[in-house]
Design a protein around this motif. Structure first.
Motif, PDB file in Angstrom:
ATOM      1  N   ALA A 160       0.849  -1.201   0.000  1.00  0.00           N
ATOM      2  CA  ALA A 160       0.000   0.000   0.000  1.00  0.00           C
ATOM      3  C   ALA A 160       0.882   1.247   0.000  1.00  0.00           C
ATOM      4  N   GLN A 161       0.425   2.312  -0.664  1.00  0.00           N
ATOM      5  CA  GLN A 161       1.233   3.523  -0.776  1.00  0.00           C
ATOM      6  C   GLN A 161       1.326   4.267   0.549  1.00  0.00           C
ATOM      7  N   LEU A 162       2.521   4.798   0.841  1.00  0.00           N
ATOM      8  CA  LEU A 162       2.760   5.504   2.104  1.00  0.00           C
ATOM      9  C   LEU A 162       1.705   6.574   2.385  1.00  0.00           C
ATOM     10  N   LYS A 163       1.334   7.329   1.353  1.00  0.00           N
ATOM     11  CA  LYS A 163       0.369   8.413   1.547  1.00  0.00           C
ATOM     12  C   LYS A 163      -0.928   7.881   2.173  1.00  0.00           C
ATOM     13  N   GLY A 164      -1.449   6.798   1.604  1.00  0.00           N
ATOM     14  CA  GLY A 164      -2.692   6.229   2.105  1.00  0.00           C
ATOM     15  C   GLY A 164      -2.544   5.626   3.487  1.00  0.00           C
ATOM     16  N   VAL A 165      -1.390   5.034   3.748  1.00  0.00           N
ATOM     17  CA  VAL A 165      -1.159   4.388   5.045  1.00  0.00           C
ATOM     18  C   VAL A 165      -1.117   5.433   6.158  1.00  0.00           C
ATOM     19  N   LEU A 166      -0.396   6.540   5.905  1.00  0.00           N
ATOM     20  CA  LEU A 166      -0.255   7.567   6.948  1.00  0.00           C
ATOM     21  C   LEU A 166      -1.595   8.176   7.340  1.00  0.00           C
ATOM     22  N   ARG A 167      -2.521   8.273   6.358  1.00  0.00           N
ATOM     23  CA  ARG A 167      -3.787   8.953   6.690  1.00  0.00           C
ATOM     24  C   ARG A 167      -4.915   7.974   6.965  1.00  0.00           C
ATOM     25  N   ASP A 168      -4.616   6.678   6.996  1.00  0.00           N
ATOM     26  CA  ASP A 168      -5.640   5.682   7.322  1.00  0.00           C
ATOM     27  C   ASP A 168      -5.826   5.656   8.852  1.00  0.00           C
ATOM     28  N   GLN A 169      -6.983   6.129   9.309  1.00  0.00           N
ATOM     29  CA  GLN A 169      -7.212   6.279  10.750  1.00  0.00           C
ATOM     30  C   GLN A 169      -7.164   4.957  11.505  1.00  0.00           C
ATOM     31  N   ARG A 170      -7.418   3.849  10.794  1.00  0.00           N
ATOM     32  CA  ARG A 170      -7.380   2.536  11.452  1.00  0.00           C
ATOM     33  C   ARG A 170      -5.950   2.076  11.696  1.00  0.00           C
ATOM     34  N   LEU A 171      -4.986   2.691  10.994  1.00  0.00           N
ATOM     35  CA  LEU A 171      -3.576   2.302  11.157  1.00  0.00           C
ATOM     36  C   LEU A 171      -2.849   3.259  12.099  1.00  0.00           C
ATOM     37  N   SER A 190       8.421   9.593  -1.700  1.00  0.00           N
ATOM     38  CA  SER A 190       7.304   9.667  -2.637  1.00  0.00           C
ATOM     39  C   SER A 190       6.031   9.191  -1.956  1.00  0.00           C
ATOM     40  N   PRO A 191       4.925   9.917  -2.189  1.00  0.00           N
ATOM     41  CA  PRO A 191       3.645   9.466  -1.609  1.00  0.00           C
ATOM     42  C   PRO A 191       3.242   8.082  -2.123  1.00  0.00           C
ATOM     43  N   TYR A 192       3.763   7.682  -3.295  1.00  0.00           N
ATOM     44  CA  TYR A 192       3.402   6.394  -3.890  1.00  0.00           C
ATOM     45  C   TYR A 192       4.298   5.242  -3.437  1.00  0.00           C
ATOM     46  N   LYS A 193       5.311   5.539  -2.651  1.00  0.00           N
ATOM     47  CA  LYS A 193       6.247   4.486  -2.252  1.00  0.00           C
ATOM     48  C   LYS A 193       5.528   3.407  -1.439  1.00  0.00           C
ATOM     49  N   PRO A 194       5.769   2.132  -1.766  1.00  0.00           N
ATOM     50  CA  PRO A 194       5.109   1.073  -0.993  1.00  0.00           C
ATOM     51  C   PRO A 194       5.552   1.090   0.472  1.00  0.00           C
ATOM     52  N   ALA A 195       4.579   0.909   1.370  1.00  0.00           N
ATOM     53  CA  ALA A 195       4.841   1.024   2.812  1.00  0.00           C
ATOM     54  C   ALA A 195       5.926   0.064   3.271  1.00  0.00           C
ATOM     55  N   ASN A 196       5.940  -1.154   2.713  1.00  0.00           N
ATOM     56  CA  ASN A 196       6.897  -2.149   3.216  1.00  0.00           C
ATOM     57  C   ASN A 196       8.261  -2.068   2.540  1.00  0.00           C
ATOM     58  N   SER A 197       8.504  -0.990   1.763  1.00  0.00           N
ATOM     59  CA  SER A 197       9.785  -0.917   1.063  1.00  0.00           C
ATOM     60  C   SER A 197      10.847  -0.149   1.851  1.00  0.00           C
ATOM     61  N   LEU A 198      10.484   0.375   3.029  1.00  0.00           N
ATOM     62  CA  LEU A 198      11.475   1.099   3.828  1.00  0.00           C
ATOM     63  C   LEU A 198      12.267   0.099   4.663  1.00  0.00           C
ATOM     64  N   ASP A 199      13.591   0.271   4.698  1.00  0.00           N
ATOM     65  CA  ASP A 199      14.385  -0.570   5.600  1.00  0.00           C
ATOM     66  C   ASP A 199      14.357   0.052   7.002  1.00  0.00           C
ATOM     67  N   GLU A 200      15.069  -0.574   7.934  1.00  0.00           N
ATOM     68  CA  GLU A 200      15.003  -0.120   9.326  1.00  0.00           C
ATOM     69  C   GLU A 200      15.413   1.351   9.473  1.00  0.00           C
ATOM     70  N   ALA A 201      16.485   1.736   8.765  1.00  0.00           N
ATOM     71  CA  ALA A 201      16.942   3.126   8.836  1.00  0.00           C
ATOM     72  C   ALA A 201      15.885   4.054   8.239  1.00  0.00           C
ATOM     73  N   GLY A 202      15.221   3.603   7.177  1.00  0.00           N
ATOM     74  CA  GLY A 202      14.177   4.398   6.533  1.00  0.00           C
ATOM     75  C   GLY A 202      12.987   4.591   7.454  1.00  0.00           C
ATOM     76  N   VAL A 203      12.602   3.518   8.142  1.00  0.00           N
ATOM     77  CA  VAL A 203      11.477   3.612   9.084  1.00  0.00           C
ATOM     78  C   VAL A 203      11.834   4.579  10.205  1.00  0.00           C
ATOM     79  N   SER A 204      13.048   4.447  10.712  1.00  0.00           N
ATOM     80  CA  SER A 204      13.410   5.289  11.841  1.00  0.00           C
ATOM     81  C   SER A 204      13.521   6.759  11.412  1.00  0.00           C
ATOM     82  N   ALA A 205      13.961   7.023  10.178  1.00  0.00           N
ATOM     83  CA  ALA A 205      13.995   8.400   9.679  1.00  0.00           C
ATOM     84  C   ALA A 205      12.572   8.950   9.526  1.00  0.00           C
ATOM     85  N   LEU A 206      11.683   8.133   8.956  1.00  0.00           N
ATOM     86  CA  LEU A 206      10.290   8.576   8.792  1.00  0.00           C
ATOM     87  C   LEU A 206       9.652   8.835  10.158  1.00  0.00           C
TER      88      LEU A 206
END
Ligand SMILES: [Zn+2]
Length: 287
Positions: A160-171, A190-206
């Motif tokens: 799922a795209q990051l943009k949609g994940v961030l604004r999904d109230q259930r998540l 990118s708002p279209y980047k797949p949510a599961n494509s971030l590595d650990e450093a990417g998640v921690s930066a976000l």
């Protein structure tokens, strides 16, 4: 639409003005706004207000165990009045949806601009009885919202795209269209980047950016009167709502992708390697 930083500021504002006072009366002007019928609104009359809580973008006012819960939706707002008129509002006309009068004649009005009727009011004995509250994800400013929790949420969301994940109230509770644009811009993602494509450093930066953007927005909103919150929110935006303007970070032109009922804004240089994102609506129109 007010998002978590503005709703949190409204919570503090209402806490200062309402806690310790008693509800004199509640008047419904837009009948569609009230989503519950038992207990009735009149059950709140005469009850003291003990606290105001926030869950996601919902506000919940505790009147001795009976809760007035409301969600302002996209076009809704709260207007504080030092002195409310003594005559009840005429239903069905204008933006007024609900009026809450306190024992000193001050109080607030919930209003909704335009023709959409999404503003929602509930009277419940527990805020969790509101279905959209019961299904909310964790609050991103809670102490137990850690980088690991964000990592799990992104992992579960798959492609799922990051943009949609961030604004999904259930998540994740409380982030909407505006702050998701701002967070992704600040994180250079990118708002279209797949949510599961971030590595650990990417998640921690976000994670760092997300907490920083929200706490900065809360700091800007702190202490502002309800009427000043909207303007402050707009001023703080770098890309959201700024299509065609220069990105304050790199000077590239902020672009937009439109959907049937919303749009997102982003900076190509900061977020997508300089490439404009496909706008499905536009390409459909061009076919
Ligand atoms: Zn930029």
């Amino acid at each position: 639409m007010p998002e978590m930083p503005e709703v949190e500021s409204l919570r503090r504002f209402l806490t200062e003005r309402c806690v310790g006072r008693t509800v004199a009366r509640v008047d419904l002007a837009a009948f569609t706004a009230l989503k519950t019928y038992d207990p009735p609104l009149t059950a709140l009359h005469g009850l003291p207000i003990s606290q105001v809580r926030r869950r996601g973008k919902f506000l919940a006012m505790d009147c001795q165990g009976l809760w007035l819960v409301f969600h302002l939706a996209r076009a809704g707002w709260l207007r504080w009045r030092e002195e409310l008129p003594s005559t009840p509002p005429r239903p069905g006309k204008g933006p007024l949806a609900l009026r809450v009068t306190l024992d000193d004649d001050s109080g607030f009005e919930l209003t909704e601009a335009g023709t959409t009727r999404k503003l929602a009011v509930h009277v419940v004995t527990d805020p969790e009885q509101v279905p959209h509250i019961a299904s909310l994800g964790p609050d991103p400013m809670d102490d137990d919202f850690t980088p690991e929790v964000l990592g799990e949420i992104l992992g579960r969301a798959g492609r799922a795209q990051l943009k949609g994940v961030l604004r999904d109230q259930r998540l994740i509770a409380g982030i909407g269209n505006a702050y998701s644009d701002e967070i992704l811009h600040a994180a250079r993602l990118s708002p279209y980047k797949p949510a599961n494509s971030l590595d650990e450093a990417g998640v921690s930066a976000l994670y760092g950016v997300l907490r920083h953007e929200l706490s900065e927005a809360m700091r800007r909103a702190e202490g502002l009167a309800a009427k000043d919150l909207k303007g402050e929110k707009k001023l703080g935006m770098k890309v959201h709502g700024r299509t065609g303007q220069p990105c304050p970070v790199c000077g590239d032109t902020v672009r937009e992708v439109s959907f049937h009922d919303s749009s997102l804004q982003y900076c190509p240089t900061c977020q997508t390697g300089g490439k404009p994102l496909a706008d499905r609506r536009m390409s459909r129109l061009l076919k």
